[in-house]
Design an enzyme around this catalytic site. Sequence first.
Site, short mmCIF file in Angstrom:
data_model
loop_
_atom_site.label_atom_id
_atom_site.label_comp_id
_atom_site.label_asym_id
_atom_site.label_seq_id
_atom_site.Cartn_x
_atom_site.Cartn_y
_atom_site.Cartn_z
N GLY A 1 48.01 47.43 27.79
CA GLY A 1 47.12 46.31 27.50
C GLY A 1 47.88 45.00 27.47
O GLY A 1 48.88 44.85 28.18
N LEU A 2 47.42 44.09 26.64
CA LEU A 2 48.02 42.76 26.54
C LEU A 2 48.09 42.07 27.88
O LEU A 2 49.10 41.49 28.25
CB LEU A 2 49.43 42.84 25.93
CG LEU A 2 49.51 43.22 24.46
CD1 LEU A 2 50.95 43.15 23.98
CD2 LEU A 2 48.66 42.30 23.61
N CYS A 3 47.01 42.19 28.65
CA CYS A 3 47.00 41.46 29.91
C CYS A 3 45.65 40.75 30.05
O CYS A 3 45.01 40.80 31.08
CB CYS A 3 47.29 42.36 31.09
SG CYS A 3 46.38 43.89 31.08
N GLY A 4 45.24 40.14 28.97
CA GLY A 4 44.03 39.33 29.03
C GLY A 4 42.79 40.16 29.27
O GLY A 4 42.69 41.30 28.81
N LEU B 1 41.78 41.42 32.02
CA LEU B 1 41.87 42.15 33.29
C LEU B 1 41.11 43.47 33.26
O LEU B 1 40.24 43.74 34.08
CB LEU B 1 43.34 42.39 33.62
CG LEU B 1 43.61 43.02 34.98
CD1 LEU B 1 43.54 41.98 36.07
CD2 LEU B 1 44.96 43.69 35.00
#
Lengths: 292, 136
Positions: free
Chosen positions: A86-89, A91
Amino acid sequence: MPSTRDIRRRIKSVKNTAQITKAMQMVAAAKMRKAQQAAVMGRPYAQLMNEIMAKASEGTIGFDHPLLQSRPVNRRAVIVISSDRGLCGALNSNLFREVTKLDKNSTVFITAGKKAAQFISRTKRNLAAEFHYKDTPDFSEARVISKYAQQLFLEGKVDAVDILFPRFVNTLTQQPVLMPFLPIGKISAATAGINEPAKDLASHAGPEIFEFESDEESVLGALLPHSLNFQMHQFLLETKASEQSARMVAMKNATDNAKQLIKDLTLEYNKLRQANITKELLEITTAQMAVG
Amino acid sequence: MAATLKLEIVTPEAKVYSDSVDMVTLTGVDGEMGIFPEHMPLMTQLVAGEVLARKNATEIALAVGDGFVQITKDRVAILTDMAIKAEDIDEQKAEEAKRRAEARLQQKLSDEEAATVHAALAHALAQIKVKQHHRK
């Protein structure tokens, strides 16, 4: 009213977070450059492959291959390509919003990437298979996924296979796209997931009838699966490029927010400190006046 | 009058070669063939081995992997998973890769792994072959 010590503690923790997000941003930026480059490198190959396929299919009227057969679609499979982490906005959530639009009963899902597998099983959809791919996707990893999809299609378990992946538009924009994968329709339209203008490849040099050596069945029979495998690889590369750039942007925002927060907290801290000093001074003066 | 052929060799990683040449020799599924300009349109599968291109009496040798070839009268397009120019081949590395691949073949492998190892072995053999030819 928080004490100065509380605020100091908070500033420290926000600073730590900012440091981490900053580091993640740097890592994602480096990986993004690599991923984008890899996606771009495949372009001449994809182009030439499409050209060859377009020309070849033109010269072979009446050629039929099981992978070309279109049937009425009762059941279909969707290959969802997501990131592992995770931690990709937004997406992955954007991607999964598209998933929820699909019919739950007649669709089976094939996933690549952990997030997609988690989402499909959490929402109790049909998960046919889940695959993993590395940070730098191998051709062999793509081949496994594509082979599995082809098998499902050829055995008649599904009548169409689509691909859902975050298309890389540019560093700031990634767009979830649902693309047909099988059956192979009009070949010239099947650009391997790149933003190439759809050139009219067929009219390139006028119709040419090709000889095949040894025979067209074996040549096209090898070319079609290979091109699917290659397309799959290209999809994986593009997803990686999307993931890394989405992460970089998300982490940059997080870092900026943290910095703003530190600024605000510092201001509050100083105000409070000043107020305390004033209060103390006031107390001292009052005490002195009482004594004097 | 097309007196030259445009030879294009493309791999997933890069466009390895793109130039006009006088003649191309390559290995197809049905054996080696030499291609001159004005060849009839032909499509075939490429077998891992050597591709020779002749230009102004100099020969350029490349080691290639499996792939596809499309020939039109003024163009030869080669689509392959590996292509290395003879002078760029590191023979030691190729020998090493060959040994590794052969060792891997002794073990029990899944279909997928076997395909990868076979491809690696074919690549290594092609490189060694081209290098040895080139030295003569």
